[in-house]
Design an enzyme around this catalytic site. Structure first.
Site, PDB file in Angstrom:
ATOM      1  N   CYS A 437       0.826  -1.205   0.000  1.00  0.00           N
ATOM      2  CA  CYS A 437       0.000   0.000   0.000  1.00  0.00           C
ATOM      3  C   CYS A 437       0.863   1.258   0.000  1.00  0.00           C
ATOM      4  O   CYS A 437       0.508   2.274  -0.610  1.00  0.00           O
ATOM      5  CB  CYS A 437      -0.939   0.007   1.199  1.00  0.00           C
ATOM      6  SG  CYS A 437      -0.098   0.087   2.809  1.00  0.00           S
ATOM      7  N   HIS A 585      -2.073   1.052   7.455  1.00  0.00           N
ATOM      8  CA  HIS A 585      -2.379   1.095   6.018  1.00  0.00           C
ATOM      9  C   HIS A 585      -2.080   2.494   5.492  1.00  0.00           C
ATOM     10  O   HIS A 585      -2.077   3.468   6.251  1.00  0.00           O
ATOM     11  CB  HIS A 585      -3.846   0.741   5.804  1.00  0.00           C
ATOM     12  CG  HIS A 585      -4.250   0.557   4.368  1.00  0.00           C
ATOM     13  ND1 HIS A 585      -3.530  -0.205   3.476  1.00  0.00           N
ATOM     14  CD2 HIS A 585      -5.325   1.044   3.662  1.00  0.00           C
ATOM     15  CE1 HIS A 585      -4.142  -0.190   2.292  1.00  0.00           C
ATOM     16  NE2 HIS A 585      -5.224   0.574   2.374  1.00  0.00           N
ATOM     17  N   ASN A 605      -8.019   4.658  -2.201  1.00  0.00           N
ATOM     18  CA  ASN A 605      -7.427   3.411  -1.731  1.00  0.00           C
ATOM     19  C   ASN A 605      -6.859   2.621  -2.903  1.00  0.00           C
ATOM     20  O   ASN A 605      -6.989   3.019  -4.064  1.00  0.00           O
ATOM     21  CB  ASN A 605      -8.486   2.588  -0.982  1.00  0.00           C
ATOM     22  CG  ASN A 605      -7.895   1.617   0.010  1.00  0.00           C
ATOM     23  OD1 ASN A 605      -6.684   1.386   0.030  1.00  0.00           O
ATOM     24  ND2 ASN A 605      -8.731   1.028   0.845  1.00  0.00           N
TER      25      ASN A 605
END
Length: 855
Positions: A437, A585, A605
């Protein structure tokens, strides 16, 4: 029969249905036999387990405890013949010479395919699959005078055929075994490496990415095209958890799970009975049989939970024990699908978004709604952010002057005209099962800033793959490390180093990609604070982050992620009661706003578009929810490439290293300024020149493939049939044999719910191959007046467990047209009006009205 089967899915995928029980007699002979067993797998060869099969062979390999026998239609019991699976020695000896000869003909050494990945993916089927797929490739690949190997779509079909066509195993002619999908994929990778060696790194590739994407989506489902729970309107109703039928179905599910574990992972213990039912709903499956959608926990806790579709079997397909007259719970039910795989461990064994959890969240009446993630496991929602220490963050923090700064109530970087320029950076990406991520968020923020600061001239998405190759791979990291590394180890465009979800060699990219650097010394953190310290308040951190975002573009934020985050559907996210921490994250911060009186951050995202609000989340702002403001906003100043001064590419084209333009969609020309896309069949250009929108019944990138109905309206008493003819080719390829054309109620979404069982195969042969490019079938029309839909139900090739079938949902894209049956008393004018209303051109004009003329 209905043919429900045990289908342990290793990845989310289509839940197959089958032909209704009352289907015509002729096609029935080519369908699967009525063998329902405790579990099913081609991989049984590797386990060397006993195989049960019926006299109507060949059939897909299915495993069953030896105490079980089939109950025949005549209610008599008989024991199926038992055979021993082939050994590794038999397979090696029978195919070694053939595989070696095929490889030699392709100019390859046998050692080229002796890899750990291939051996794990293929097991004892490695040599048979190499021989089968390689022989096909040898006849379809071509070699140029320069010695380069050239691939083509026909060569790509060799891998499809490998997963569909049964292997000929001389020592066991009664078995029908196909190559697992993962095996075909590993063989393709080996052949692509061979082609790269022969052709050079920038030479002609195999070019089968689209073929394998289609195979994977048929087998596993597409994350971006997943059917959402709210669209799943197939009349399933909630059931009490202690209902006797629910308990019986759950007990059957547990028996099937334990039987599967006995065969495929005997080192893992069986789960004790009874299971705990967490959620249940039921409805009718094809043929009027009951189906249950269950969520159960086993082992005395919710750490081990399964969600499954369990169907009551037709009586002639039930499995009974020797000497008994009635089936037990295991024999009376078949498992249609299950998540996770019963042998999985770790994150792969944890459900990502159980329906019971989503309902619990929504019962809390929060500022957001949760969505269940059916068929998904936690391994598909990786994070991977490693926060900086307070000392590291402080060393890079820059305090902006926020005196007198009053931000607008809302801001969205995607909609700011002087910054976006249709920036490709705002395309939602998917990191998959890799803790990357940090690289995806950094790539998106960097690319959006580069696009905005150069007026759209450098409109690229830098490669997350190259970023993880040059930093910390799938093991997690942070944007500071990425951006500082990019000062000396630049990234390239995404197409120049495609994503593999695993770490590879830094710098091993294509030859014609521009290098993208960070400007030395510009990596910094804006905002951020230390909890409990008095230097910066949350409110001040928020203002600094807002000012930086407004003036210079998106940046990266990291936060603590909880078990409910991936279930976000809409609203403003804040951690729900009972949610547990899953680590950290990273996402890209692109804006802010307020909804229902709750201030929020707008973030992009990297989990695809099937979750969140099409990949976008709104997260509570101004209260350090899940520590999102504490770490601040990590940003960098991109260095504009010095190559190709004065060169620009129009219409979203990318400048390449040789100063040519890489065009998008249908744009062509030296500067992507000419539209080379011409839509056929009445189609129309979409987004100026990016693609063609096709009328109903037209397919392919230019709408060149067509299905045509002989009539669109008829009187009930006319006795007329409906002919469906097709003319396909190019990139509008015919579907696989056994694909169905059926007649459905206008609003129906279930592929096996044909009206009056009216359907025909497009073709039944060649097995595993495509139907002819031209052809025609004839359908009878129902006597009842109404508007009906004609649609395709494509045959899906066998998955890695050897089981094929049909997707239970009718996809709108597979609608071929409409026909209206009118009462005999209808006038000719009524018939003409109904035919005009069903004309594909009329429907298309309503869906795509022509733009108003300029004043």
């Amino acid at each position: 029969g209905e043919g429900f089967f045990f289908l342990p899915m290793r990845s989310p995928g289509p839940q197959y249905g089958t032909i209704p029980e009352s289907a015509p007699a002729a096609p029935r002979r080519s369908r699967r036999t009525a063998l329902i067993a405790a579990s099913v797998a081609v991989l049984c060869l590797a386990a060397a387990a006993a195989v049960v099969y019926t006299a109507t062979r060949p059939t897909t390999l299915m495993l069953a405890p030896s105490k079980h026998v089939m109950k025949r239609t005549n209610k008599l019991q008989s024991t199926s013949e038992m055979v021993t699976a082939p050994t590794a020695e038999e397979l090696d000896g029978g195919f070694s010479d053939e595989a070696t000869a095929v490889l030699a003909a392709l100019g390859m050494q046998a050692s080229a395919l002796d890899t750990t990945d291939l051996n794990e993916a293929c097991g004892v089927l490695a040599l048979p699959c190499i021989a089968s797929i390689g022989e096909c490739l040898n006849s379809r690949l071509t070699t140029t005078p320069e010695g380069h190997i050239v691939g083509n779509p026909r060569a790509c079909q060799c891998f499809v055929r490998g997963t569909v066509d049964p292997l000929d195993i001389p020592s066991h002619p009664e078995l029908s075994v196909t190559c697992p999908f993962t095996c075909a994929e590993s063989i393709r990778e080996a052949f692509e490496e061979h082609m790269a060696t022969v052709n050079g790194a920038s030479g002609e590739p195999m070019g089968c990415a689209d073929t394998f994407q289609a195979m994977a989506e048929a087998q596993y489902g597409s994350r971006n095209d997943a059917i959402s729970e709210e669209d799943d309107d197939d009349s399933f109703e909630l059931e009490p958890l202690d209902d006797p039928s629910v308990v019986s179905a759950a007990s059957s599910l547990l028996s099937h799970i334990n039987a599967y574990r006995m065969v495929h992972c005997p080192d893992q213990h069986a789960w004790p009975a009874p299971p705990t039912v967490l959620f249940a709903k039921s409805g009718l499956a094809s043929g009027g049989r009951h189906e249950y959608r269950l969520e159960v926990s086993v082992g005395g806790g919710s750490d081990h939970a399964y969600e499954a579709r369990v169907a009551h079997l037709p009586e002639d397909e039930e499995i009974v024990q020797q000497g008994e007259q009635e089936a037990d719970a295991m024999g009376a039910y078949g498992v249609v699908s299950i998540t996770p795989d019963p042998c999985s461990e770790g994150e792969e064994s944890q459900l990502a978004g159980p329906e019971s959890a989503a309902r619990s969240i929504n019962a809390q009446k929060l500022s957001w709604k949760a969505r269940p993630l059916t068929g998904r496991t936690a391994s598909q929602f990786k994070s991977g952010w490693k926060p900086l220490s307070s000392e590291e963050r402080r060393a890079r923090t820059v305090a902006l002057n926020i005196e007198g700064f009053t931000p607008p109530a809302s801001f969205d970087a995607r909609a700011r005209g002087d910054m976006t320029h249709d920036c490709a950076a705002y395309t939602i990406l998917d990191q998959g099962s890799c803790g990357s991520c940090y690289a995806f968020a950094a790539a998106t923020a960097y690319s959006s800033r580069l696009c905005g600061s150069t007026g759209g001239r450098w409109n690229v998405v830098v490669s997350p793959q190259e970023l993880i190759d040059c930093t910390n791979g799938c093991e997690g990291g942070n944007a500071v490390s990425v951006y500082e590394t990019m000062e000396t180890k630049p990234s390239v465009p995404q197409w120049c180093d495609p994503y593999e979800a695993k770490k590879d060699v830094c710098g091993a990219t294509c030859a014609n990609g521009v290098k993208y650097h960070s400007l030395t010394g510009t990596t910094r953190v804006v905002g951020g604070f230390d909890e409990g310290a008095n230097d910066v308040t949350v409110a001040e951190a928020v203002l600094q982050m807002q000012r930086e975002l407004m003036e210079n573009g998106p940046g990266v934020v990291g936060f603590q992620i909880f078990s409910d985050f991936q279930m976000f559907k809409d609203g403003v996210y804040a951690k729900s009661a009972g949610a547990t921490s899953q680590g950290w994250h990273a996402v890209t911060l692109i804006g802010w706003g307020e909804e229902g009186g709750v201030p929020y951050w707008l973030v992009q995202n990297s989990w695809g578009t099937s979750v969140g609000d099409k990949g976008i989340w709104k997260m509570a702002r101004g209260r350090n929810e899940v520590n999102i403001e504490e770490g601040g906003l990590t940003v960098v100043k991109p260095q504009e490439p010095a190559v190709c001064p004065g060169v620009t590419c129009d219409n979203g084209g990318e400048i390449q290293k040789d100063c040519s333009c890489r065009c998008k969609g249908g744009w062509t020309g030296d500067r992507c300024d000419s539209c080379g896309l011409t839509c056929q069949g009445g189609g129309a250009l979409v987004d100026v020149c990016l693609k063609c929108a096709c009328p109903i019944g037209k397919f392919g990138s230019t709408c060149s493939g067509s299905y045509t109905l002989s009539t669109h309206a008829v009187k009930a008493g006319s006795g007329a049939n409906l002919d469906v003819s097709w003319s396909l080719g190019g990139d509008a390829q015919p579907p696989l044999a056994k694909t169905i054309i059926g007649l459905y109620a206008e609003k129906n979404k279930e592929s096996m719910a044909m009206v009056n069982n009216i359907w025909e195969y497009m073709c039944e042969t060649p097995a595993g191959g495509n139907c002819a490019e031209t052809g025609k079938i004839s359908l009878s029309l129902p006597p009842a007046a109404g508007r009906y839909k004609i649609a395709l139900a494509p045959w899906l090739p066998p998955n890695e467990f050897g089981q094929g079938g049909y997707h239970p949902e009718l996809l709108e894209a597979n609608t071929l047209g409409f026909v209206t049956v009118l009462a005999d008393s209808a006038s000719d004018a009524d018939v003409t009006a109904a035919a005009n209303a069903n004309d594909p051109a009329t429907i298309f004009a309503e869906q795509h009205p022509a733009p108003a003329p300029a004043p």
